[in-house]
Write a protein that holds these residues in place. Sequence first.
Motif, PDB file in Angstrom:
ATOM      1  N   PHE A  23      10.534  -8.978  12.940  1.00 19.99           N
ATOM      2  CA  PHE A  23      10.933  -8.698  11.557  1.00 19.99           C
ATOM      3  C   PHE A  23      10.905  -7.192  11.284  1.00 19.99           C
ATOM      4  CE2 PHE A  23       9.565  -8.569   6.951  1.00 19.99           C
ATOM      5  CZ  PHE A  23      10.792  -8.936   6.426  1.00 19.99           C
ATOM      6  N   GLN A  24       9.944  -6.502  11.871  1.00 17.05           N
ATOM      7  CA  GLN A  24       9.818  -5.057  11.701  1.00 17.05           C
ATOM      8  C   GLN A  24      11.065  -4.324  12.196  1.00 17.05           C
ATOM      9  OE1 GLN A  24       6.092  -2.679  12.905  1.00 17.05           O
ATOM     10  NE2 GLN A  24       7.479  -2.352  14.629  1.00 17.05           N
ATOM     11  N   LYS A  25      11.645  -4.798  13.291  1.00 17.88           N
ATOM     12  CA  LYS A  25      12.841  -4.158  13.840  1.00 17.88           C
ATOM     13  C   LYS A  25      14.014  -4.250  12.874  1.00 17.88           C
ATOM     14  CE  LYS A  25      11.745  -4.796  18.745  1.00 17.88           C
ATOM     15  NZ  LYS A  25      12.180  -5.409  20.026  1.00 17.88           N
ATOM     16  N   LYS A  26      14.044  -5.332  12.074  1.00 14.01           N
ATOM     17  CA  LYS A  26      15.122  -5.499  11.105  1.00 14.01           C
ATOM     18  C   LYS A  26      14.897  -4.618   9.879  1.00 14.01           C
ATOM     19  CE  LYS A  26      15.801 -10.377  12.373  1.00 14.01           C
ATOM     20  NZ  LYS A  26      15.762 -11.782  11.863  1.00 14.01           N
ATOM     21  N   ARG A  27      13.659  -4.542   9.412  1.00 12.39           N
ATOM     22  CA  ARG A  27      13.362  -3.824   8.172  1.00 12.39           C
ATOM     23  C   ARG A  27      13.196  -2.314   8.394  1.00 12.39           C
ATOM     24  NH1 ARG A  27      12.304  -6.366   3.112  1.00 12.39           N
ATOM     25  NH2 ARG A  27      11.904  -4.176   2.656  1.00 12.39           N
ATOM     26  N   LYS A  28      12.361  -1.967   9.358  1.00 13.59           N
ATOM     27  CA  LYS A  28      12.099  -0.561   9.715  1.00 13.59           C
ATOM     28  C   LYS A  28      11.480   0.248   8.573  1.00 13.59           C
ATOM     29  CE  LYS A  28      15.762  -0.428  13.185  1.00 13.59           C
ATOM     30  NZ  LYS A  28      17.007   0.235  13.659  1.00 13.59           N
ATOM     31  N   ASP A  29      10.875  -0.454   7.589  1.00 15.25           N
ATOM     32  CA  ASP A  29      10.230   0.284   6.501  1.00 15.25           C
ATOM     33  C   ASP A  29       8.742  -0.037   6.411  1.00 15.25           C
ATOM     34  OD1 ASP A  29      10.656  -2.287   5.705  1.00 15.25           O
ATOM     35  OD2 ASP A  29      11.661  -1.800   3.827  1.00 15.25           O
ATOM     36  N   PHE A  30       8.200  -0.691   7.433  1.00 14.57           N
ATOM     37  CA  PHE A  30       6.755  -0.875   7.571  1.00 14.57           C
ATOM     38  C   PHE A  30       6.445  -0.803   9.055  1.00 14.57           C
ATOM     39  CE2 PHE A  30       8.283  -5.167   8.321  1.00 14.57           C
ATOM     40  CZ  PHE A  30       7.421  -5.688   9.271  1.00 14.57           C
ATOM     41  N   LEU A  31       5.169  -0.687   9.384  1.00 17.66           N
ATOM     42  CA  LEU A  31       4.793  -0.526  10.780  1.00 17.66           C
ATOM     43  C   LEU A  31       3.640  -1.452  11.146  1.00 17.66           C
ATOM     44  CD1 LEU A  31       5.242   1.033  13.432  1.00 17.66           C
ATOM     45  CD2 LEU A  31       3.571   2.722  12.616  1.00 17.66           C
ATOM     46  N   LEU A  32       3.899  -2.366  12.052  1.00 17.35           N
ATOM     47  CA  LEU A  32       2.850  -3.197  12.649  1.00 17.35           C
ATOM     48  C   LEU A  32       2.566  -2.599  14.024  1.00 17.35           C
ATOM     49  CD1 LEU A  32       1.013  -5.585  13.223  1.00 17.35           C
ATOM     50  CD2 LEU A  32       3.038  -7.012  13.592  1.00 17.35           C
ATOM     51  N   ASP A  33       1.492  -1.834  14.119  1.00 19.25           N
ATOM     52  CA  ASP A  33       1.236  -1.137  15.386  1.00 19.25           C
ATOM     53  C   ASP A  33      -0.147  -1.402  15.963  1.00 19.25           C
ATOM     54  OD1 ASP A  33      -0.395   0.293  13.679  1.00 19.25           O
ATOM     55  OD2 ASP A  33       0.142   2.246  14.518  1.00 19.25           O
ATOM     56  N   THR A  34      -0.895  -2.341  15.341  1.00 21.89           N
ATOM     57  CA  THR A  34      -2.266  -2.592  15.781  1.00 21.89           C
ATOM     58  C   THR A  34      -2.521  -4.090  15.908  1.00 21.89           C
ATOM     59  OG1 THR A  34      -3.028  -0.572  14.676  1.00 21.89           O
ATOM     60  CG2 THR A  34      -4.706  -2.200  15.253  1.00 21.89           C
ATOM     61  N   LEU A  35      -3.007  -4.495  17.069  1.00 23.57           N
ATOM     62  CA  LEU A  35      -3.391  -5.886  17.314  1.00 23.57           C
ATOM     63  C   LEU A  35      -4.819  -5.895  17.840  1.00 23.57           C
ATOM     64  CD1 LEU A  35      -2.893  -8.947  17.699  1.00 23.57           C
ATOM     65  CD2 LEU A  35      -1.888  -8.407  19.934  1.00 23.57           C
ATOM     66  N   ILE A  36      -5.698  -6.592  17.139  1.00 23.44           N
ATOM     67  CA  ILE A  36      -7.099  -6.702  17.548  1.00 23.44           C
ATOM     68  C   ILE A  36      -7.365  -8.137  17.985  1.00 23.44           C
ATOM     69  CG2 ILE A  36      -9.505  -6.481  16.821  1.00 23.44           C
ATOM     70  CD1 ILE A  36      -8.611  -4.418  14.759  1.00 23.44           C
ATOM     71  N   ILE A  37      -7.931  -8.288  19.167  1.00 22.86           N
ATOM     72  CA  ILE A  37      -8.253  -9.606  19.716  1.00 22.86           C
ATOM     73  C   ILE A  37      -9.700  -9.600  20.203  1.00 22.86           C
ATOM     74  CG2 ILE A  37      -5.869 -10.133  20.379  1.00 22.86           C
ATOM     75  CD1 ILE A  37      -6.560  -9.260  23.217  1.00 22.86           C
ATOM     76  N   PRO A  38     -10.352 -10.761  20.207  1.00 24.61           N
ATOM     77  CA  PRO A  38     -11.724 -10.801  20.730  1.00 24.61           C
ATOM     78  C   PRO A  38     -11.731 -10.644  22.243  1.00 24.61           C
ATOM     79  CG  PRO A  38     -10.989 -13.005  20.182  1.00 24.61           C
ATOM     80  CD  PRO A  38      -9.912 -12.076  19.710  1.00 24.61           C
ATOM     81  N   SER A  39     -12.820 -10.131  22.780  1.00 22.32           N
ATOM     82  CA  SER A  39     -12.936  -9.934  24.222  1.00 22.32           C
ATOM     83  C   SER A  39     -12.856 -11.248  24.987  1.00 22.32           C
ATOM     84  CB  SER A  39     -14.239  -9.201  24.545  1.00 22.32           C
ATOM     85  OG  SER A  39     -15.346  -9.810  23.907  1.00 22.32           O
ATOM     86  N   VAL A 161       3.140 -21.802  12.398  1.00 22.68           N
ATOM     87  CA  VAL A 161       3.798 -20.569  12.832  1.00 22.68           C
ATOM     88  C   VAL A 161       5.088 -20.352  12.046  1.00 22.68           C
ATOM     89  CG1 VAL A 161       4.991 -19.430  14.750  1.00 22.68           C
ATOM     90  CG2 VAL A 161       2.784 -20.543  15.137  1.00 22.68           C
ATOM     91  N   ASP A 162       5.906 -21.406  11.944  1.00 22.94           N
ATOM     92  CA  ASP A 162       7.187 -21.285  11.228  1.00 22.94           C
ATOM     93  C   ASP A 162       6.978 -20.915   9.765  1.00 22.94           C
ATOM     94  OD1 ASP A 162       8.521 -21.919  13.550  1.00 22.94           O
ATOM     95  OD2 ASP A 162       8.833 -24.030  13.029  1.00 22.94           O
ATOM     96  N   VAL A 163       6.122 -21.682   9.091  1.00 25.01           N
ATOM     97  CA  VAL A 163       5.899 -21.456   7.664  1.00 25.01           C
ATOM     98  C   VAL A 163       5.127 -20.158   7.433  1.00 25.01           C
ATOM     99  CG1 VAL A 163       4.733 -22.358   5.615  1.00 25.01           C
ATOM    100  CG2 VAL A 163       6.015 -23.907   7.096  1.00 25.01           C
ATOM    101  N   GLY A 164       4.122 -19.912   8.272  1.00 23.86           N
ATOM    102  CA  GLY A 164       3.321 -18.699   8.129  1.00 23.86           C
ATOM    103  C   GLY A 164       4.138 -17.438   8.328  1.00 23.86           C
ATOM    104  N   THR A 165       5.117 -17.487   9.229  1.00 26.10           N
ATOM    105  CA  THR A 165       5.985 -16.331   9.455  1.00 26.10           C
ATOM    106  C   THR A 165       6.808 -16.024   8.209  1.00 26.10           C
ATOM    107  OG1 THR A 165       6.139 -16.734  11.840  1.00 26.10           O
ATOM    108  CG2 THR A 165       7.903 -15.443  10.826  1.00 26.10           C
ATOM    109  N   VAL A 166       7.437 -17.049   7.637  1.00 31.27           N
ATOM    110  CA  VAL A 166       8.258 -16.865   6.435  1.00 31.27           C
ATOM    111  C   VAL A 166       7.407 -16.319   5.285  1.00 31.27           C
ATOM    112  CG1 VAL A 166       9.634 -18.050   4.685  1.00 31.27           C
ATOM    113  CG2 VAL A 166       9.921 -18.633   7.102  1.00 31.27           C
ATOM    114  N   MET A 167       6.226 -16.888   5.100  1.00 28.72           N
ATOM    115  CA  MET A 167       5.361 -16.442   4.010  1.00 28.72           C
ATOM    116  C   MET A 167       4.899 -14.994   4.211  1.00 28.72           C
ATOM    117  SD  MET A 167       3.060 -19.910   3.555  1.00 28.72           S
ATOM    118  CE  MET A 167       2.027 -19.263   2.248  1.00 28.72           C
ATOM    119  N   THR A 168       4.604 -14.629   5.456  1.00 27.86           N
ATOM    120  CA  THR A 168       4.143 -13.265   5.732  1.00 27.86           C
ATOM    121  C   THR A 168       5.271 -12.257   5.560  1.00 27.86           C
ATOM    122  OG1 THR A 168       2.507 -14.175   7.289  1.00 27.86           O
ATOM    123  CG2 THR A 168       2.955 -11.803   7.412  1.00 27.86           C
ATOM    124  N   GLU A 169       6.466 -12.636   5.956  1.00 29.53           N
ATOM    125  CA  GLU A 169       7.617 -11.749   5.733  1.00 29.53           C
ATOM    126  C   GLU A 169       7.810 -11.483   4.243  1.00 29.53           C
ATOM    127  OE1 GLU A 169      10.308 -13.041   9.646  1.00 29.53           O
ATOM    128  OE2 GLU A 169      10.881 -13.698   7.626  1.00 29.53           O
TER     129      GLU A 169
END
Length: 290
Positions: A23-39, A161-169
């Motif tokens: 979605f970021q590639k389409k919009r280009k007006d926000f930046l998702l650049d950090t992913l934190i995961i547990p060890s 995943v489907d619904v959560g993606t739409v809501m987050t967008e």
Amino acid sequence: MLKIAFVVYRDWGYEICKNILAFQKKRKDFLLDTLIIPSSTEFRISPIIKKQIKIYSIDPVNTSGIYTILKENNINIVCLYSWSWIVKKPIITDFICLCLHPSPLPRYRGGTPIQHQITNGEKKSAVSIFKMSEGIDNGPIYNQSAISFLGNVHNIFARMVDVGTVMTEQLIEDALNNELVFTPQTNIDKYPPNKRRTPSQSEIKKDQLIKITYTEIYNLVRGLLDPYPNAFISLGKKKLFIQEISKSKVLPKNAILLEEVNFSEKSIRRKKLFVKLKDGFARIVLYKIL
């Protein structure tokens, strides 16, 4: 520029993160650049994703470490999707921390909400995105969207995943337009938080089989597929973990009742395994012995 971080533990949270990167590639007006995961993360991160985002593996209870990562990357919004650990101050006070919870909050707040709903016979539920606070799933809600709870837990994950993606967008668009609104939950006291299920609660006792219905055992099995502790029956020193069952009104001639055999791996290998229930029989279609 609006900067977003995803903090995830389960595959479904990671899948939403990947969708938001697209979605970021389409919009280009926000930046998702950090992913934190547990060890202890078990899912495999795509090499393509690794090139697009900074990935941090950390002890999930290291609050100061997570805070430092978010602060150094100038994060505004933190999507803690599928995160299983308590998020403390100053993370929840210094950032907009969002949680995706698979229930119509305030109902079924707390631990293992999918399993609690399935075992209670719920056929419909919701995806709720809310702003995290110090309480247990009691923060103000951004939005809720209905989903079906039919099928197994993996089917439910896919819908999330489907619904959560739409809501987050939509949430990101609202944040960019300064239209992000959260509504306080009501009647929270009517719905005390559920405790997280323990592995021991996945056990089906031999002497209890005849007392439960097919629907009850079916709900237990479909709600406890990997990565959760599968429903199981003890076989002496080993356990038979049930991953798929089917209903049968009668017992076929070539069937073997699990309750009547010697509980050893050799005695049941390659057999058509059945259990006798309150309202008929169930075949154990897929299982593993450990």
